[in-house]
Enzyme design. Structure first.
Site, short mmCIF file in Angstrom:
data_model
loop_
_atom_site.label_atom_id
_atom_site.label_comp_id
_atom_site.label_asym_id
_atom_site.label_seq_id
_atom_site.Cartn_x
_atom_site.Cartn_y
_atom_site.Cartn_z
N CYS A 163 0.80 -1.22 0.00
CA CYS A 163 0.00 0.00 0.00
C CYS A 163 0.84 1.28 0.00
O CYS A 163 0.29 2.37 -0.07
CB CYS A 163 -0.94 -0.01 1.21
SG CYS A 163 -1.89 -1.53 1.32
N HIS A 302 -2.67 7.96 5.99
CA HIS A 302 -2.93 6.67 5.35
C HIS A 302 -4.37 6.28 5.67
O HIS A 302 -5.10 5.82 4.80
CB HIS A 302 -1.92 5.63 5.82
CG HIS A 302 -1.96 4.36 5.05
ND1 HIS A 302 -1.84 4.31 3.67
CD2 HIS A 302 -2.13 3.07 5.45
CE1 HIS A 302 -1.92 3.05 3.27
NE2 HIS A 302 -2.10 2.28 4.32
N GLU A 313 -1.25 5.09 13.55
CA GLU A 313 -0.87 6.28 12.78
C GLU A 313 -1.08 7.54 13.62
O GLU A 313 -0.29 8.48 13.55
CB GLU A 313 -1.65 6.37 11.47
CG GLU A 313 -1.12 7.47 10.55
CD GLU A 313 -1.78 7.52 9.18
OE1 GLU A 313 -1.30 8.28 8.32
OE2 GLU A 313 -2.78 6.79 8.95
N LYS A 334 -9.42 8.11 1.80
CA LYS A 334 -10.02 6.77 1.70
C LYS A 334 -11.45 6.73 2.19
O LYS A 334 -12.19 5.79 1.89
CB LYS A 334 -9.16 5.76 2.46
CG LYS A 334 -7.79 5.52 1.83
CD LYS A 334 -6.96 4.53 2.65
CE LYS A 334 -5.59 4.29 2.05
NZ LYS A 334 -4.68 5.46 2.19
N HIS A 339 -9.60 2.17 -0.41
CA HIS A 339 -8.15 2.00 -0.40
C HIS A 339 -7.69 1.52 -1.76
O HIS A 339 -7.95 0.38 -2.14
CB HIS A 339 -7.79 1.00 0.70
CG HIS A 339 -6.33 0.93 0.99
ND1 HIS A 339 -5.37 1.51 0.17
CD2 HIS A 339 -5.63 0.35 2.01
CE1 HIS A 339 -4.17 1.28 0.68
NE2 HIS A 339 -4.30 0.58 1.79
N PHE A 398 1.73 -3.16 4.10
CA PHE A 398 2.03 -4.46 4.69
C PHE A 398 3.52 -4.76 4.51
O PHE A 398 4.11 -4.48 3.45
CB PHE A 398 1.23 -5.58 4.01
CG PHE A 398 -0.21 -5.66 4.43
CD1 PHE A 398 -0.74 -4.85 5.41
CD2 PHE A 398 -1.05 -6.59 3.83
CE1 PHE A 398 -2.08 -4.95 5.80
CE2 PHE A 398 -2.39 -6.70 4.20
CZ PHE A 398 -2.90 -5.88 5.18
#
Length: 412
Positions: A163, A302, A313, A334, A339, A398
């Site tokens: 991502c 994010h 975050e 998002k 996403h 990830f």
């Protein structure tokens, strides 16, 4: 000495619009591009929603034969890159093509063709497999096809960091120009992997929201958040060395002046719980750009709407900004487009550029009640109209991959 780099063109394919103007209009309308999955039958799936691209016609950008020889992620990438090229006003015939490069990447690549051809292999045997399977499937073909379409003969690479792919691609393109490998780079990310296998895989690791109401499915930082919503699309920016841009009279949207890249080295899917890796990426971006935490106006988070990401975050922002975190405006795009995986960072950087241009910070749509531990200003309810001189876009992938891009309002 590092050369200054500016953004002179932008292109986007998104769940709320298939060009930057359409996308930005959708953002200002608070449009939510999430809805029932139409790409396959979800009867046996817990997850029913995704953020699909709508009304995309590759023939508007590419001739029929060229389009047919690309998987959808490449079609999105080339279309966005062509829009960015037009927007920048760059004329390739007037450029040294070996000084113009491409770093446009995908987190997954051609998953749709992989799945369909594997089914064919099992049902009809190896002789029926398409000779275009491999060139359609491999993730570097977004960059390769873009270079072919535009005539870019310089550095052409592919960064795959889940991502964080789009942001790392833009960051690496920034470095290529700063240190003299290129004068112009087309950079960004692309993805089209709303497929049975991907949805099942993400769903079974409990990463996806099972909420059926599209307006409650992607609600970053909300106490009722339950997972992310898969999206698709592409974002491409034209990065250009400042003097090169000025010499050809290019319009300059913003300066890309900071990039931080770190790894949590912690867990294959969970971010570091104290937010230290993401915090360091933001700190590195600020340090390179020569700005203090107090000078940053806005962070495009994010913000995936998963429990771990949003909490960790938030901790990262506290770590990186200290007392200045309380004054930041933070949002998650998002909330409207889901996403976009490998394309997320690129589209979200475009959002930051438009925010700098128009002094407009969009709300985190759908989020109504903050998680008690998510205690910052996530722009809930209404947009914020204020000057944005410095903005940061975060992407966390990830594998512990963290990327932060920092843009400034351009000044001579």
């Amino acid at each position: 000495m590092k050369r200054r780099v500016v953004i002179t063109g932008m292109g986007a394919i998104t769940p709320i619009g298939n060009s930057v103007p359409e996308f930005w209009d959708g953002i200002k309308e608070g449009k939510v591009g999430i809805g029932p999955i139409t790409k396959f039958d979800t009867t046996d799936y817990k997850v029913k929603n995704a953020a699909e691209v709508k009304g995309f016609d590759v023939k508007q950008r590419l001739d029929k034969k060229a389009g047919r020889r690309m998987d959808v992620f490449s079609q999105y990438a080339v279309s966005a890159a062509m829009e960015a090229a037009e927007d920048s006003g760059i004329v390739m015939e007037q450029e040294d093509p070996y000084r113009v490069g491409v770093i446009i990447s995908s987190g997954i690549g051609g998953l749709p063709i992989m799945e369909s051809e594997h089914k064919k292999l099992l049902e009809k045997g190896p002789k029926r497999i398409s000779p275009m399977l491999i060139p359609n499937m491999i993730s570097n073909m977004a960059a390769g096809n873009t270079a072919i379409a535009l005539g870019c003969k310089g550095k052409c690479t592919n960064v795959v960091t889940a991502c964080a792919t789009g942001s790392h691609s833009i960051g690496d393109a920034l470095r290529a120009i700063q240190y003299g490998d290129a004068d112009v780079m087309f950079a960004g990310g692309t993805e089209s992997s709303i497929t049975p296998l991907a949805v099942a895989g993400f769903s079974n690791m409990t990463a996806l929201s099972t909420e059926e109401d599209p307006y409650k499915a992607s609600i970053p930082f909300d106490k009722n958040r339950s997972g992310f919503v898969m999206g698709e699309g592409a974002g491409v920016v034209v990065l250009e060395e400042l003097e090169h841009a000025k010499a050809r009279g290019a319009k300059i949207y913003a300066e890309l002046s900071g990039y931080g890249a770190t790894c949590d080295a912690f867990h294959i899917t969970s971010p570091a719980e104290d937010g230290s890796g993401a915090a360091k990426a933001m700190e590195l971006a600020m340090k390179e750009a020569g700005v203090t935490p107090e000078e940053v106006d806005y962070v495009n988070a994010h913000g995936t709407s998963t429990h771990h990401n949003d909490l960790f975050e938030t901790r990262a922002i506290h770590l990186a900004f200290g007392d200045a975190a309380a004054h930041l405006k933070i949002n998650s795009t998002k909330s409207m487009i889901g996403h976009l995986l490998g394309a997320a960072g690129a589209v979200e950087l475009i959002t930051c550029v438009k925010s700098v241009q128009e002094s407009y910070i969009h709300p985190t749509v759908g989020t109504t009640e903050k998680d008690e531990e998510c205690d910052l200003d996530y722009v809930i309810g209404e947009p914020v109209l204020q000057p944005v001189n410095v903005a940061i876009s975060n992407s966390l992938g990830f594998g512990g991959h963290n990327a932060s891009l920092l843009i400034k309002k351009y000044e001579e």
